[in-house]
Design an enzyme around this catalytic site. Structure first.
Site, PDB file in Angstrom:
ATOM      1  N   ARG B 261     -11.594  -0.328  -0.449  1.00  0.00           N
ATOM      2  CA  ARG B 261     -10.972  -0.020  -1.737  1.00  0.00           C
ATOM      3  C   ARG B 261     -11.584  -0.967  -2.753  1.00  0.00           C
ATOM      4  NH1 ARG B 261      -5.582  -2.549  -1.874  1.00  0.00           N
ATOM      5  NH2 ARG B 261      -6.598  -3.876  -3.413  1.00  0.00           N
ATOM      6  N   HIS B 265      -5.200  -1.867  -5.834  1.00  0.00           N
ATOM      7  CA  HIS B 265      -4.394  -0.921  -5.041  1.00  0.00           C
ATOM      8  C   HIS B 265      -3.912   0.222  -5.935  1.00  0.00           C
ATOM      9  CE1 HIS B 265      -1.384   0.758  -2.423  1.00  0.00           C
ATOM     10  NE2 HIS B 265      -0.455   0.529  -3.320  1.00  0.00           N
ATOM     11  N   TYR B 274      -5.378 -12.044  -4.167  1.00  0.00           N
ATOM     12  CA  TYR B 274      -5.455 -12.085  -2.700  1.00  0.00           C
ATOM     13  C   TYR B 274      -6.831 -11.821  -2.106  1.00  0.00           C
ATOM     14  CZ  TYR B 274      -4.792  -7.048  -3.493  1.00  0.00           C
ATOM     15  OH  TYR B 274      -4.911  -5.757  -3.945  1.00  0.00           O
TER      16      TYR B 274
HETATM   17  C1  LIG Z   1       7.521   3.240   3.765  1.00  0.00           C
HETATM   18  C2  LIG Z   1       6.789   2.564   2.650  1.00  0.00           C
HETATM   19  N1  LIG Z   1       6.819   1.233   2.563  1.00  0.00           N
HETATM   20  C3  LIG Z   1       6.202   0.596   1.541  1.00  0.00           C
HETATM   21  C4  LIG Z   1       5.511   1.282   0.589  1.00  0.00           C
HETATM   22  C5  LIG Z   1       4.855   0.548  -0.595  1.00  0.00           C
HETATM   23  N2  LIG Z   1       3.390   0.673  -0.507  1.00  0.00           N
HETATM   24  C6  LIG Z   1       2.744   1.636  -1.184  1.00  0.00           C
HETATM   25  S1  LIG Z   1       1.123   1.682  -0.780  1.00  0.00           S
HETATM   26  C7  LIG Z   1       1.250   0.372   0.269  1.00  0.00           C
HETATM   27  C8  LIG Z   1       0.052  -0.074   1.044  1.00  0.00           C
HETATM   28  C9  LIG Z   1      -0.532   1.063   1.839  1.00  0.00           C
HETATM   29  O1  LIG Z   1      -1.681   0.683   2.516  1.00  0.00           O
HETATM   30  P1  LIG Z   1      -2.568   1.731   3.289  1.00  0.00           P
HETATM   31  O2  LIG Z   1      -1.725   2.539   4.202  1.00  0.00           O
HETATM   32  O3  LIG Z   1      -3.692   0.980   3.914  1.00  0.00           O
HETATM   33  O4  LIG Z   1      -3.113   2.736   2.203  1.00  0.00           O
HETATM   34  P2  LIG Z   1      -4.040   2.408   0.934  1.00  0.00           P
HETATM   35  O5  LIG Z   1      -3.119   2.110  -0.193  1.00  0.00           O
HETATM   36  O6  LIG Z   1      -4.920   1.268   1.294  1.00  0.00           O
HETATM   37  O7  LIG Z   1      -4.796   3.664   0.672  1.00  0.00           O
HETATM   38  C10 LIG Z   1       2.564  -0.091   0.289  1.00  0.00           C
HETATM   39  C11 LIG Z   1       3.055  -1.229   1.089  1.00  0.00           C
HETATM   40  C12 LIG Z   1       5.502   2.689   0.720  1.00  0.00           C
HETATM   41  N3  LIG Z   1       4.851   3.482  -0.166  1.00  0.00           N
HETATM   42  N4  LIG Z   1       6.131   3.289   1.751  1.00  0.00           N
END
Ligand SMILES: Cc1ncc(C[n+]2csc(CCOP(=O)(O)OP(=O)(O)O)c2C)c(N)n1
Ligand SMILES: Cc1ncc(C[n+]2csc(CCOP(=O)(O)OP(=O)(O)O)c2C)c(N)n1
Ligand SMILES: [Mg+2]
Ligand SMILES: [Mg+2]
Lengths: 326, 365, 326, 365
Positions: B261, B265, B274
């Site tokens: 990425r 985010h 971070y």
């Molecule tokens: C159940 C849940 N917990 C927390 C979140 C908050 N949150 C949104 S995106 C994220 C990180 C997701 O990481 P990843 O699965 O690697 O996907 P990326 O964003 O890197 O595409 C978090 C913690 C959420 N959307 N859903």
């Protein structure tokens, strides 16, 4: 200095810092609470100060967070879990209701469960789905949990410490739309009891109660009403389970009218509970039925509809008028 | 790790990768050009959306910069009849499946919590924000595909498969594991497409797992493979094969696409808190678009094509911007009407109450 | 024959058989529902009759069951999920609240969600922890779901079919202590609307309302009261979300007094909701506050305490007396 | 699959198993006899409890018949300082850890939802009925052990480890997968002990997984191994080693013990609805007690020992029965008092209300 103006988010941060410093068994855990300091920065700087063993990022799984916090509490720790947003607490719901809430009773009182679950909640921040909800009712209905929600920086500072000191699990609901609002924090004051409600504005004609971000709305409404000659008494619940009814009953005995306000949907809600119980306990004092002003009984709508969805001062006043019309 | 395109844009041919080369050889020049076009347009409108958010026009934007190859390759590998369950960052996949990108904008602007009908949008399902939930929906959908006999008939042009996208962070959610259990148990035609972009907001993938995530699948009896997610050809070829294996009755599959990425985010995030620029710079050297452009140029693609594509991307972004600014607010009435499919007394009454209440101000002012 | 005496469990079985026979899109899924026919035998014989594609055992994971049911519904099926016991629904809570309940709104109405979740619930069976709970309130507070609970075999037979025919998700709460009680099932009667409440015994002095297994207790109480000269009107809610208030309001306008009974804990409950709403809508008719008789605000206790915990006819009558004393 | 004891009760010595033989050789005669005693007593009181349930004295009983070797071997392999998180069928483990079995009876009689304090019962935690939940508690507990520095100091007599029991059905629950994620991420000293008794009530393990379940662990970066769960020596030796590896800083481990639930799922269950006698008969030939008795007899154990043990088991069961019948009802007051640790106005008021309400009948009658 014993008093300082701080935004609520920094008051929480200071309260957590104090708790970490005072008791080596206190741990902070959750998603993104370490180097990032949480998506709202509530834990900013705390990992740097207390180390990765006291303040740590977990894998991304809420059931895992609460479930392992239970194990840590059994081991003698006092874990404080951050759930990133209100709408993401549901994967942890089973561990909270079937395990955390019941664990002490299951041990016939022999094992305390000093776990705090911090939940930033509520709307008014224009965010996408799942980021603006008010899920308190689910937890209030669950015996074995305690629920509180501060509305001011001072309460935030003190209540988080009291919650952490509790031997019982505490769901700590943080009104996220208030995070950046400043208020005085008195570092020397002895705190009110965690589960006490508080009259935050005295009045004579209609009592209005709420919690969290709603308090600010109620105070606005009281100002507007005062300008039109109506006197509202505003009560901050502070504690959602148990509810400290005495100040509310006393107020209703004076005013004869009660409006209960909340961002959460009203159907089978804390507002329903308050309406039912106050009616039962102050039946002969009430000159109108208890009226509820709440979010509608729909999922939280897209952000562009939130101002229609969430009760504002006008909707409070509309209910006040209806109450006065009885 | 399957990689078909070397850093300098040459077709690689190590033993493991060699079997995928025929998938690339079968592509027409137009198809190869389309991959580039998809990636460039995506990157451009992704930037536009980020800007729109900064200008207060969107509530949020989760940029996909850096992940274009993983997304474009896999989406182009899906067949018309396939079903796609995205997470929330799969903008190029939305576009490739023919969804009007303004639908995604509506979500990120806070106009809708979803809004499109997958059935009339080439089976491209809604974004899902609760991490991992969609893995179960996709698996259930795939179970339905099996029940319908719409898979494993032997005709790959008709047999259906289901692809679900999720991130490295989401793999820790119980729902993703349960989806693997159900998909394996029912031998549903589900392809689990994991974009490992190394981060879950601020948390590095090493917190989620100390072993490569594609190994997760094997423990559930689901074949898994790791690919270079910044290699659009690897993404295309492996997805094509895995989807076809799933549709032909082979059961579920998992692909882990190693990517990065490059941006924040979301627009709410500050990655300087971070992560080090150095890491980002290193991954910049593996940029999927640059690498693929080298490949196309190596095949003799003209400057004109690249210039035209850049212009196409500008036009796409400009159009998206213009239409974003035109988006009106949603109607509370419509919202009340769509909570339930059938009549409901509570929402019906509240709809009327709110309309009258809001009208009361109109008449006052 | 158009009417037959059947235990509730067999009436449900007949209703499910009818639904499976009428619509090839109906599927039954869950734990142990196939060869075993469910731990309560609700699905007995149905796998043998309709085959393993229509009636199937799933892996042991409730979130997985509901999550895949959502996908199946998107594909055009009408899945009916069995949750083995009330206390084991919580692992599915996230899929139910954040996904199933919101899915139609999220699609702006374009995708219906005809999923039924069957939940055997309630106490009176002397079982161990998690096997006797009444979790209705959690789902009632969740917009986007419909909740119903039959109290008789006839309602069980018809309501399960209406629930399956609904285009919206329906939580179908089965009063497990009534499974083995017989009653007439009229196979020819046209059913009442799914979401209607019903006066099951007419009376004049106090209205008592409840649902599921509580109806039997209320009828007992009404008998006892009649013997002592007090006339109770008994209303079976049948639908918990939405609640059909008209018959309740009409009754309260006649009696002036209301007692709401439920096995679930009373704090922030459906009983609170009914108390609040009826008070609001029939304020001037009430001669006493609405009284609630519910499970206590504790986890469900060990089975040997269930008779103290669960409201019985005596506790109903105690509340009736209190109401009459106003 | 690790098997140390052949069907005819001889110590096996295939290559994979050989390395475990020293664990057995280190056992004294008394220890070896104790395994038999544990299994025989367990089987006897398990039967007694089943009868007590039939006679209406218990609400429920989940019999452990057939699984004695898996349980006894692993429990005897745990060290004094270890922590055990059971599911709900680990009766012999309760006994071996020194819990008064009447505590388990209280739960199954409906007198308590748990009731004992693990801290004063050799770290034997409460039974957990919500499948898989305890896997996370155990993992969190093990994280706490690490934080305390009570593991990986190099002293196996002091270093602590945590063992959690669960069944083949429970492996499908998201919580078990999440526990593997957390345990691996924090390298917590958790040993996941899976008793694969082939059934989750009426559902065969093939519905949960089409590949052996011990492979599940590897996908999470957790070493896993399969053992003959009807071989008490294999259960002992492998658990001993895996616990010691975990306690010494090796991180989490998983053991899958292949065994069979010879009885009903619980006293409420009717297995004739879903399984064939033939299968049960086949597994009866692998009975863990018979096999181990052969081994002991082969080592020269006397008839007297077996007779004494049988008598010991009778006495144990008789004592359990007698004490079960003496169990009084629980007190509502105590229940109200223990929902919270600190004072709570609602439970306090309801306690008083109920006491007064119930007293009002007392005075009437
Ligand atoms: C159940 C849940 N917990 C927390 C979140 C908050 N949150 C949104 S995106 C994220 C990180 C997701 O990481 P990843 O699965 O690697 O996907 P990326 O964003 O890197 O595409 C978090 C913690 C959420 N959307 N859903
Ligand atoms: C979350 C949850 N869902 C359902 C149940 C009901 N239930 C009790 S035991 C059981 C089967 C468990 O099988 P397994 O994990 O293999 O353990 P075993 O009983 O074979 O020891 C089921 C479905 C439960 N206790 N918890
Ligand atoms: Mg990621
Ligand atoms: Mg089993």
């Amino acid at each position: 200095m014993t008093t300082e103006e701080l935004p609520l988010v920094k008051a929480l941060n200071a309260g957590l810092r104090k708790a970490l410093a005072d008791d080596p068994k206190v741990l902070l855990m959750g998603e993104d609470i370490g180097p990032l300091g949480g998506v709202f920065r509530v834990t900013e700087g705390l990992q740097a100060e207390f180390g990765v063993k006291r303040v740590f990022d977990t894998p991304l799984a809420e059931s895992g967070i609460v479930g392992t916090a239970i194990g840590l509490a059994m081991r003698g720790y006092r874990p404080v879990c951050e759930i990133q947003f209100d709408g993401f607490i549901f994967p942890a719901f089973d561990q909270i209701t079937t395990q955390l809430a019941k664990m002490t009773a299951r041990h016939e009182g022999k094992v305390p469960m000093p776990v705090v679950i911090r939940v930033p909640y509520g709307g008014h921040i224009g965010a996408v789905e799942h980021h603006q909800e008010s899920p308190e009712a689910y937890f209030a209905h669950t015996a074995g949990l305690r629920l509180v929600s501060p509305s001011t920086p001072n309460d935030a500072y003190w209540m988080i410490q009291e919650a952490i000191a509790s031997q019982d699990p505490v769901m700590f609901f943080e009104p996220k739309s208030r995070y950046w609002h400043k208020g005085p924090v008195d570092f020397s004051s002895s705190p009110s009891p965690l589960h006490s409600s508080r009259v935050v504005r005295e009045g004579t004609e209609v009592t209005v109660v709420g919690h969290g971000a709603m308090i600010n709305v109620l105070l606005q409404a009281a100002e507007l009403a005062a300008a039109e000659g109506t006197s509202l008494e505003v009560i901050d619940l502070r504690s959602l389970s148990p509810i400290d009814y005495e100040p509310i009953i006393a107020s209703v005995q004076k005013t004869g009218r009660l409006v209960v306000a909340s961002e959460a949907p009203g159907f089978v809600s804390i507002s329903s509970e308050i309406a039912a119980t106050v009616t039962e306990r102050a039946f002969y004092s009430l000159e109108s039925p208890v009226l509820r002003v709440t979010g509608f009984d729909t999922p939280f709508p897209p952000a562009k509809l939130e101002t229609s969805y969430l009760p504002d001062a006008d909707r409070i006043l509309e209910a006040v008028d209806r109450a006065l019309a009885y | 790790m399957i990689q078909l395109l070397s850093a300098d844009g040459k077709l690689a041919s190590d033993a493991a990768s060699a079997e995928y080369i025929p998938y690339i050889e079968a592509l027409s020049d137009d198809q190869l050009r389309q991959f580039h076009r998809d990636m460039v347009i995506t990157r451009r409108f992704d930037l536009e959306a980020t800007n729109l958010q900064r200008q207060g026009q969107l509530a949020l934007w989760p940029p996909s910069q850096g992940q274009e190859a993983a997304q474009v390759g896999s989406a182009r590998a899906s067949r018309q009849q396939d079903h796609i369950f995205p997470s929330y960052r799969e903008h190029s996949i939305a576009m490739i499946r023919g969804l009007d990108i303004i639908e995604v904008v509506r979500v990120m602007r806070g106009v809708s919590n979803g809004g499109w009908d997958p059935a009339t949008n080439n089976n491209f399902h809604l974004y899902t924000l609760v991490l991992g939930s969609q893995a179960l929906h996709a698996t259930g959908y795939a179970m339905g595909v099996s029940l319908d006999g719409a898979t494993a008939t032997g005709d790959p042009d008709r047999d259906e498969a289901v692809m679900v996208y999720f991130g490295d962070g989401a793999t820790s959610q119980g729902d993703v594991s349960e989806a693997l259990v159900f998909a394996a148990s029912f031998q549903a035609p589900t392809l689990f497409f994991l974009q490992n972009n190394q981060w879950a907001i601020s948390v590095p993938v090493s917190v989620q797992s100390r072993v490569p995530l594609y190994l997760r699948a094997g423990g559930f009896g689901v074949p898994g493979i790791q690919i270079d997610g910044n290699d659009v050809l690897a993404s295309y070829a492996v997805t094509r094969r895995y989807l076809d294996e799933a549709r032909s009755g082979g059961g579920p599959r998992m692909i882990e696409a190693m990517t990065y990425r490059m941006g924040a985010h979301t627009t709410s995030d500050d990655p300087t808190k971070y992560r080090h620029d150095k890491d980002v710079d290193e991954w910049a050297l593996k940029d999927p678009i640059i690498r693929y452009e080298k490949y196309l140029r190596g095949r003799g693609e003209s400057d004109a094509f690249f210039t035209e594509t850049a212009q196409e991307a500008e036009d796409f972004a400009a159009d998206m911007r213009a239409r974003t600014l035109e988006l009106g607010p949603p109607s509370p009435d419509d919202f009340f009407d769509t909570v339930y499919t059938e009549q409901h007394p509570v929402t019906a009454a509240q709809k009327i109450w709110l309309a009258e209440y809001e009208a009361s101000f109109g008449s006052e002012s």
